[in-house]
Write an enzyme that holds these catalytic residues in place. Structure first.
Site, PDB file in Angstrom:
ATOM      1  N   ASP A 199       0.817  -1.120   0.013  1.00 10.62           N
ATOM      2  CA  ASP A 199       0.007  -0.038   0.033  1.00 10.62           C
ATOM      3  C   ASP A 199       0.868   1.250  -0.143  1.00 10.62           C
ATOM      4  O   ASP A 199       1.935   1.448   0.710  1.00 10.62           O
ATOM      5  CB  ASP A 199      -0.740   0.024   1.328  1.00 10.62           C
ATOM      6  CG  ASP A 199      -2.010   1.054   1.329  1.00 10.62           C
ATOM      7  OD1 ASP A 199      -2.825   1.272   0.451  1.00 10.62           O
ATOM      8  OD2 ASP A 199      -1.975   1.977   2.188  1.00 10.62           O
ATOM      9  N   GLU A 258       1.824  -0.453  -5.238  1.00 11.14           N
ATOM     10  CA  GLU A 258       0.661   0.458  -5.398  1.00 11.14           C
ATOM     11  C   GLU A 258       1.374   1.564  -5.689  1.00 11.14           C
ATOM     12  O   GLU A 258       1.593   2.378  -4.424  1.00 11.14           O
ATOM     13  CB  GLU A 258      -0.414   0.338  -4.231  1.00 11.14           C
ATOM     14  CG  GLU A 258      -1.461   1.392  -4.667  1.00 11.14           C
ATOM     15  CD  GLU A 258      -2.171   2.203  -3.544  1.00 11.14           C
ATOM     16  OE1 GLU A 258      -3.337   2.533  -3.869  1.00 11.14           O
ATOM     17  OE2 GLU A 258      -1.476   1.965  -2.329  1.00 11.14           O
TER      18      GLU A 258
END
Length: 522
Positions: A199, A258
């Site tokens: 993330d 990401e």
């Protein structure tokens, strides 16, 4: 699948709160996922990526982690996680879990210690605590969720949070932070997971001195201007250390970034041979339904990955963006987009419910919205809840088979007709289109991994490319298009379209608007 399984893998994203509820509390959980793994195996995907299920106050749906080595009781137990991984492996599915390294929860023990400690202490050094400029924050950085990226504590210092105030950013210049996350990776790899989705992979390192940006409206995530808190070169040292850990475990474990970057070339830097394995292709995801624009982003994406010999990834939807049925404007376009994506070389990601053709839920009542964006924006941005509504599995029941109680977000009344049960064995359904496409992709020798497409001549508004004996044609224009027939029809996204016609000329195919066609020569 090859030993480097990620190069052509189709990976299914599970948003854990909205997939399947096993205990009747209205929230999805790990046993619920475990019970529905056969659906994923039947669908034909290769791996499942599960969003965070760690101990969390849920200020941001679990992306505010209080304990990286424990499962939140809302979702189950560590034994449930072990059983899920074991069942997935028994079905031939690999498991990727989220890791959230940019920030912790404000309920994390480290942050509690930081608040209790004095300015300048080792406890505060794990985060970005700074003195302000008078009564103003230390700099002009803005939160992704709206408002300033700084919150003041009672002793007068400020701490940085690029997301919600409940998500304080870690200081990755600290060796203690780096060692902690290497240990977290080892913990989950020991449990058996096959990789990590990282993330905010582009956000952990901040520019020296935390300089001002100098403007407002900073967080257009795909902007071309550099930002002092995203995509800093120092982040790559972190991933070189992570890669050593991943490579030390058997079974080809992977890392997926990401990383919102200004260009595909910047994204490719995360995928050098000693860093991560994949990165989400947000440049593709955000491209409009336009033939020229899509061809450009496909070419640019493939070209950017070749120097680092990494697979290109393709994605249409996820838990942070509007579902592409709604974004593109119709189910026909979404069906055609799926066949385009699955025909391209590399790896593809499927967001839960995409295989059912679910649209964005645009009319959720204000009082049920839970995304922090809603509050942080002063109720001007409704946030991401519309793509997170729990899945329908059956045609009826209190939550269309999601669970035994009303779900945490209400489902539209007509979703029973979009459920897995309703679409099962219906040759015209979106579900059966995905199943057929994934079966052909798995079986056809010219689909899957690769680094190039051979573009064919096509009318304006039409994309056509060849991969060996396989041809994909997608008509994105407003009128039917006539193209040469290049083989036997394998699949079409438009179930009412004629598979071939001689109305224009022999050996031609008429492709209706918003339709994709797969053909193959014997």
């Amino acid at each position: 699948m090859s030993q480097d399984w990620w190069r052509d893998a189709v990976i299914y994203q599970v948003y854990v709160r909205s997939f399947a509820d096993s205990d009747g509390d209205g929230t999805g959980d790990l046993p619920g996922i475990r019970s529905r793994l056969p659906h994923l195996a039947d669908l034909g995907v290769d791996a499942v990526w599960i969003t965070p299920f760690y101990t969390s106050p849920m200020a941001d749906g679990g992306y505010d982690v209080a304990d990286y080595r424990a499962v939140d009781p809302l979702f189950g137990t560590l034994d449930d996680a072990r059983a899920l991984v074991a069942d997935a492996h028994a079905l031939g599915l690999r498991v990727i879990v989220d890791v959230v390294p940019n920030h912790t929860s404000s309920a994390h023990e480290w942050f509690r210690q930081a608040l209790a400690a004095a300015p300048g202490s080792p406890e505060r050094a794990r985060y970005h605590f700074r003195d302000g400029r008078g009564d103003q924050p230390p700099n002009d950085w803005e939160s992704v969720f709206g408002g300033p990226a700084w919150t003041r504590v009672p002793d007068g210092q400020w701490y940085l949070h690029l997301f919600a105030p409940e998500q304080p950013d870690l200081d990755w210049d600290r060796a203690e932070v780096r060692e902690e996350f290497l240990d977290v990776l080892r913990f989950w790899l020991d449990l058996g997971v096959d990789g990590f989705r990282v993330d905010v992979a582009h956000g952990m390192v901040k520019a020296d001195g935390l300089p001002d940006v100098g403007r407002t409206g900073q967080l257009s995530l795909l902007g071309t201007e550099p930002l002092p808190f995203f995509d800093q070169d120092g982040v790559h040292e972190i991933y070189r250390d992570w890669r050593k850990v991943l490579d030390s475990f058997p079974g080809r474990r992977i890392g997926v970034a990401e990383a919102w970057t200004p260009s595909p070339e910047r994204t490719a830097r995360y995928l050098r041979a000693d860093e991560l394995h994949q990165a989400f292709n947000f440049h593709y995801l955000t491209t409009a339904w336009d033939a020229d624009a899509l061809r450009t982003v496909i070419d640019d994406s493939l070209a950017a990955m070749r120097p680092v010999q990494a697979p290109t990834t393709w994605v249409l939807s996820n838990h942070d963006v509007q579902r592409h049925v709604t974004r593109y404007g119709s189910e026909d376009r979404a069906r055609a987009a799926a066949l385009l994506m699955l025909a391209l070389p590399g790896s593809a990601y499927v967001y839960q419910g995409e295989e059912l053709g679910l649209p964005e839920v645009l009319d959720l009542p204000d009082d049920v919205l839970q995304d922090p964006v809603w509050e942080r924006s002063g109720h001007t941005d409704r946030g991401r809840d519309g793509c997170r509504v729990p899945l329908p599995w059956t045609v009826d029941g209190p939550s269309f088979g999601f669970g035994d109680a009303a779900p945490w977000l209400p489902q539209p009344a007509d979703w029973g007709g979009r459920s897995v049960q309703a679409q099962q064995d219906d040759p015209t359904s979106v579900l059966e289109l995905y199943r057929a496409a994934l079966r052909i992709r798995r079986e056809h020798p010219d689909l899957g991994a690769g680094s190039a497409v051979d573009w064919l001549p096509a009318p304006r508004g039409v994309l056509r490319f060849r991969r060996g004996r396989f041809t994909c044609t997608v008509n994105l224009g407003p009128e039917s298009a006539t193209v040469p027939t290049t083989g036997d029809v394998l699949l079409t996204s438009n179930t009412t379209a004629a598979k071939s016609t001689t109305l224009a000329a022999p050996h031609t195919t008429v492709v209706p608007p918003d339709t994709a066609l797969w053909e193959s020569r014997p």
